[in-house]
Design a protein around this motif. Structure first.
Motif, short mmCIF file in Angstrom:
data_model
loop_
_atom_site.label_atom_id
_atom_site.label_comp_id
_atom_site.label_asym_id
_atom_site.label_seq_id
_atom_site.Cartn_x
_atom_site.Cartn_y
_atom_site.Cartn_z
N MET A 1 0.85 -1.17 0.00
CA MET A 1 0.00 0.00 0.00
C MET A 1 0.90 1.24 0.00
SD MET A 1 -2.56 1.30 3.06
CE MET A 1 -2.38 -0.25 3.85
N THR A 2 0.71 2.12 -0.94
CA THR A 2 1.42 3.40 -0.93
C THR A 2 0.40 4.49 -0.67
OG1 THR A 2 1.37 3.41 -3.34
CG2 THR A 2 3.41 2.69 -2.30
N GLN A 3 0.13 5.36 -1.61
CA GLN A 3 -0.84 6.43 -1.41
C GLN A 3 -2.27 5.88 -1.63
OE1 GLN A 3 -0.47 9.53 -0.40
NE2 GLN A 3 1.75 9.57 -0.37
N THR A 4 -3.17 6.20 -0.73
CA THR A 4 -4.55 5.77 -0.84
C THR A 4 -5.43 6.70 0.00
OG1 THR A 4 -6.01 3.86 -0.76
CG2 THR A 4 -4.41 4.03 1.01
N ASP A 5 -6.71 6.45 0.03
CA ASP A 5 -7.67 7.25 0.77
C ASP A 5 -7.47 7.10 2.28
OD1 ASP A 5 -10.82 6.74 1.92
OD2 ASP A 5 -10.36 8.64 0.94
N ALA A 6 -7.40 8.23 2.99
CA ALA A 6 -7.16 8.22 4.44
C ALA A 6 -8.25 7.47 5.20
CB ALA A 6 -7.04 9.65 4.96
N HIS A 7 -9.49 7.59 4.77
CA HIS A 7 -10.57 6.88 5.46
C HIS A 7 -10.43 5.37 5.31
CE1 HIS A 7 -14.94 5.68 6.06
NE2 HIS A 7 -14.54 6.13 7.22
N ALA A 8 -10.08 4.93 4.11
CA ALA A 8 -9.88 3.49 3.88
C ALA A 8 -8.70 2.98 4.72
CB ALA A 8 -9.64 3.22 2.39
N VAL A 9 -7.66 3.79 4.81
CA VAL A 9 -6.49 3.41 5.62
C VAL A 9 -6.90 3.32 7.08
CG1 VAL A 9 -4.25 4.23 6.46
CG2 VAL A 9 -4.78 4.33 4.03
N PHE A 10 -7.67 4.30 7.55
CA PHE A 10 -8.13 4.29 8.94
C PHE A 10 -8.89 3.00 9.24
CE2 PHE A 10 -11.44 5.02 12.08
CZ PHE A 10 -10.69 5.48 13.16
N ILE A 11 -9.81 2.62 8.37
CA ILE A 11 -10.60 1.41 8.57
C ILE A 11 -9.69 0.19 8.65
CG2 ILE A 11 -12.26 -0.15 7.45
CD1 ILE A 11 -13.58 2.44 6.27
N LEU A 12 -8.78 0.08 7.71
CA LEU A 12 -7.86 -1.06 7.66
C LEU A 12 -7.00 -1.14 8.92
CD1 LEU A 12 -6.55 -3.33 5.84
CD2 LEU A 12 -4.88 -1.58 5.22
N ARG A 13 -6.40 -0.01 9.31
CA ARG A 13 -5.50 -0.02 10.46
C ARG A 13 -6.25 -0.18 11.77
NH1 ARG A 13 -1.57 4.00 7.92
NH2 ARG A 13 -0.38 2.58 6.58
N LEU A 14 -7.46 0.35 11.87
CA LEU A 14 -8.28 0.16 13.06
C LEU A 14 -8.50 -1.33 13.29
CD1 LEU A 14 -10.25 0.87 15.35
CD2 LEU A 14 -11.97 1.39 13.60
N LYS A 15 -8.95 -2.03 12.26
CA LYS A 15 -9.18 -3.48 12.38
C LYS A 15 -7.89 -4.21 12.71
CE LYS A 15 -12.90 -3.81 8.96
NZ LYS A 15 -13.26 -4.36 7.66
N GLN A 16 -6.83 -3.85 12.00
CA GLN A 16 -5.54 -4.51 12.17
C GLN A 16 -5.04 -4.35 13.61
OE1 GLN A 16 -2.54 -2.67 9.72
NE2 GLN A 16 -0.95 -4.12 10.29
N ALA A 17 -5.06 -3.15 14.12
CA ALA A 17 -4.56 -2.89 15.47
C ALA A 17 -5.44 -3.55 16.53
CB ALA A 17 -4.46 -1.39 15.72
N ARG A 18 -6.76 -3.48 16.33
CA ARG A 18 -7.67 -4.10 17.31
C ARG A 18 -7.44 -5.59 17.39
NH1 ARG A 18 -12.13 -6.90 16.90
NH2 ARG A 18 -12.56 -6.37 14.73
N LYS A 19 -7.34 -6.23 16.22
CA LYS A 19 -7.14 -7.69 16.19
C LYS A 19 -5.77 -8.06 16.74
CE LYS A 19 -10.47 -8.68 12.58
NZ LYS A 19 -10.72 -9.22 11.25
N ALA A 20 -4.75 -7.25 16.45
CA ALA A 20 -3.41 -7.52 16.95
C ALA A 20 -3.36 -7.48 18.48
CB ALA A 20 -2.41 -6.53 16.37
N MET A 21 -4.22 -6.65 19.08
CA MET A 21 -4.29 -6.57 20.54
C MET A 21 -5.21 -7.64 21.12
SD MET A 21 -4.23 -2.55 21.50
CE MET A 21 -4.09 -2.93 23.25
N GLY A 22 -5.90 -8.37 20.25
CA GLY A 22 -6.80 -9.42 20.72
C GLY A 22 -8.07 -8.86 21.35
N LEU A 23 -8.48 -7.68 20.90
CA LEU A 23 -9.68 -7.05 21.47
C LEU A 23 -10.89 -7.28 20.59
CD1 LEU A 23 -8.24 -3.52 22.42
CD2 LEU A 23 -8.76 -5.41 23.98
N SER A 24 -12.02 -7.49 21.22
CA SER A 24 -13.28 -7.51 20.49
C SER A 24 -13.68 -6.06 20.23
CB SER A 24 -14.36 -8.20 21.32
OG SER A 24 -14.65 -7.43 22.48
#
Length: 129
Positions: A1-24
């Protein structure tokens, strides 16, 4: 991933970080101070992109996930990796690295923020610590 939409990035990283922490979704919402009854639904809407958090809520999300807000929305993947790495360093190491980075930028004649912006950034950074 290089340049992309900030909202799409937010969604992706939110899920990624939440799952990495093992949080529901519920657990993340509760960590943010959202009532348990609505926590899952709110986080779910953010992750599906049907709702966008305001800036204060996005800051709460970042804090609850132990990541920087900058990383959550950064559309450049290399810069996001740099932010993530830099954030993991202690303050003294960050200062030393920043000086080296600024010196390297001067050598390549890359323009850095104007002095007024630098002062404002330092002021904000100091008040957050």
């Amino acid at each position: 991933m290089t340049q992309t939409d900030a909202h799409a990035v937010f969604i992706l990283r939110l899920k990624q970080a939440r799952k990495a922490m093992g949080l529901s979704q519920t657990a993340l919402g509760i960590r943010m101070g959202i009532p348990e009854e609505t926590a899952s639904a709110r986080i779910n809407r953010y992750e599906r992109g049907t709702s966008e958090p305001d800036l204060r809520t996005a800051e709460k999300i970042a804090k609850a996930l132990n990541v920087s807000l900058s990383w959550l929305v950064c559309t450049d993947s290399r810069l996001a990796a740099a932010i993530e790495s830099f954030s993991s360093l202690d303050a003294k190491t960050q200062e030393a690295f920043l000086l080296k980075l600024q010196a390297a930028a001067k050598k390549t004649k890359v323009k850095s923020p104007k002095p007024v912006a630098k002062k404002a950034i330092k002021k904000v950074t100091k008040t957050k610590r």
